[in-house]
Structure formats: C-alpha cells, structure tokens
Design an enzyme around this catalytic site. Structure first.
Site, PDB file in Angstrom:
ATOM      1  N   ASN A 123       0.844  -1.214   0.000  1.00 24.03           N
ATOM      2  CA  ASN A 123       0.000   0.000   0.000  1.00 24.03           C
ATOM      3  C   ASN A 123       0.869   1.250   0.000  1.00 24.03           C
ATOM      4  OD1 ASN A 123      -3.043  -0.502   0.189  1.00 24.03           O
ATOM      5  ND2 ASN A 123      -2.180  -2.069   1.506  1.00 24.03           N
ATOM      6  N   HIS A 130      -8.492  -0.841   5.247  1.00 26.86           N
ATOM      7  CA  HIS A 130      -8.884  -2.120   5.835  1.00 26.86           C
ATOM      8  C   HIS A 130      -9.369  -3.038   4.708  1.00 26.86           C
ATOM      9  CE1 HIS A 130     -10.281  -4.928   8.869  1.00 26.86           C
ATOM     10  NE2 HIS A 130     -11.401  -5.045   8.188  1.00 26.86           N
TER      11      HIS A 130
HETATM   12  C1  GRF Z   1      -2.779  -6.350   3.820  1.00 24.99           C
HETATM   13  O1  GRF Z   1      -3.534  -7.416   4.353  1.00 24.99           O
HETATM   14  C2  GRF Z   1      -3.650  -5.164   3.671  1.00 24.99           C
HETATM   15  O2  GRF Z   1      -4.963  -5.583   3.375  1.00 24.99           O
HETATM   16  C3  GRF Z   1      -3.639  -4.536   5.014  1.00 24.99           C
HETATM   17  O3  GRF Z   1      -2.335  -4.789   5.537  1.00 24.99           O
HETATM   18  C4  GRF Z   1      -1.777  -5.948   4.868  1.00 24.99           C
HETATM   19  C5  GRF Z   1      -0.406  -5.691   4.304  1.00 24.99           C
HETATM   20  O4  GRF Z   1      -0.434  -4.550   3.529  1.00 24.99           O
HETATM   21  N1  GRF Z   1      -3.944  -3.139   4.911  1.00 24.99           N
HETATM   22  P1  GRF Z   1       0.941  -3.928   2.921  1.00 24.99           P
HETATM   23  O5  GRF Z   1       1.340  -4.807   1.766  1.00 24.99           O
HETATM   24  O6  GRF Z   1       1.992  -3.973   4.030  1.00 24.99           O
HETATM   25  O7  GRF Z   1       0.575  -2.556   2.500  1.00 24.99           O
END
Ligand code: GRF
Length: 214
Positions: free
Chosen positions: A17, A113
């Site tokens: 993200n 989320h």
């Molecule tokens: C993923 O499950 C995402 O849905 C949640 O955190 C987890 C890892 O996200 N927000 P990222 O790849 O570290 O951004």
C-alpha cells in the site's frame, strides 16, 4: 491557496500500500500532498526497503521496544515532532494507536482495511484473518475500505470503498491479492488525495466528497 500537506505513512509489513501511494505520487495523482516520512513498527518490514528506494526519510519505532501503548504513543509523537505532519496514513500498520496520537491527529489519520466495513472488522480482524472469515461466510463479494481512524478499531468515518468479486476456488492468498490489487491500491491513494485537497467533509460518522466527483 491550500497548504501542501506533509504525509507520514505507517507500515509493518510488505508495504504494497505504501508502494501504491509512492507510485500514485509519481504519477501526480496525490494532489496537494507529499509523502515526507515512513514510520515502521518493526525493522523487518520490507516496506522500509520501498521507502529507501523512493528516497523517503524513514525510521523504525519498534512496538516491541515499549512496555505499554502509552509509551509507544509517546515514541510515535516524538518521531513526528518537528516534521510538521498534516496527515498520517496507516498502510498495513499492525500496531494500535493510542488515544494521545488519535487526539492530536483527530480526523487526520487514514487507515486501509481489507473488507467492506462494517463487515469483518474490529479487534482481531487484520491481514489474512479477514479473508478467512469472508470466505467462511459464503459471501459473493468483498472489498476494501479507506476510513478515518478514531478510538474504535476500524470505527472511523468511511471515506472510500470498493467491492471485488469472490471467485470459485478462491483461497485466502488469492482473495487477499485481488482485494489489494483491485481495491486497496486504488482507493487508498484516491482517499489520501481527497483529504489533502480538503474535499472530504465529515458529517457525524459519514463523509461527503466536495466538488465534482472524478
Ligand atoms: C494487507 O492485508 C492489507 O490488506 C492490510 O495490511 C496488509 C499488508 O499490507 N492493509 P501492505 O502490503 O503492508 O501494504
């Protein structure tokens, strides 16, 4: 003239993200905001490498190093001090923020989320656990939610949501990746940009988007 918003991104894991935010910024899609700092809750988070590659200042504030959430809150505030942070984005951040941070940054903390809140959210619903519960429910759609953070886990006003289909034969891994790729990585940058543009009005526990919806 709007003040350019300084964004701090909090991470704990892979940082996909965070990467979506970095890529959106490079495409000029985060209006009136810039990522100036990444805070990681542990030193193994691959998200740290992503910040390094993008030349973004970063710091590990390890949750394990603090006995209480109050102490951790104080350490987070200390890391943010003198950085003039306008917006905090929780991007796969797995530690719980305490009331001190939430109060200081009231309505200026966004979380992503991996479900359609108010379904499959709250204490204990994070990462793959969310998708396990979604698959067990037999639902045919799921999705992701970008929302403001308040004292209730996953309880703040919803900013954007996007639904994705659940396909025959999906398992947690396949579903998690589809939700990330088709929903999380799209709505988080858009939500961050809308907040930086001051186009989100909070009305009770709901939000309204000001100006033409593009
Ligand atoms: C993923 O499950 C995402 O849905 C949640 O955190 C987890 C890892 O996200 N927000 P990222 O790849 O570290 O951004």
């Amino acid at each position: 003239m709007l003040k350019m918003k300084n964004i701090a991104v909090f991470v704990s894991g892979g940082g996909t993200n965070l990467q979506a935010l970095i890529d959106a910024q490079e495409r000029g899609e985060i209006k009136n905001g810039r990522i100036v700092f990444v805070l990681a809750s542990n030193d193994r988070a691959y998200a740290i490498q992503r910040a390094e590659k993008a030349d973004i200042e970063h710091q590990v504030v390890s949750r394990k190093a603090y006995a209480s959430s109050e102490d951790y809150d104080a350490a987070i505030l200390a890391a943010l001090e003198h950085r003039d942070i306008d917006l905090i984005v929780l991007a796969g951040f797995l530690s719980i923020l305490g009331p001190t941070v939430i109060e200081k940054y009231r309505n200026r903390i966004i979380n992503i989320h991996p479900s359609l809140i108010p379904l499959f959210c709250g204490d204990g619903f994070y990462g793959k656990k969310v998708h396990t519960a979604v698959l067990a429910s037999g639902m045919k759609v799921t999705g992701a939610t970008a929302h403001f953070v308040n004292e209730i886990t996953d309880g703040g006003a919803i900013i954007l949501q996007k639904a994705v289909p659940i396909e025959q034969g999906d398992n947690e891994d396949i579903l998690q990746y589809r939700v990330m790729r088709q929903a999380e990585w799209e709505i988080l940058p858009r939500a961050v940009s809308l907040v930086c543009e001051e186009r989100i009005r909070i009305v009770g526990n709901r939000t309204e988007i000001l100006g033409a919806t593009n």
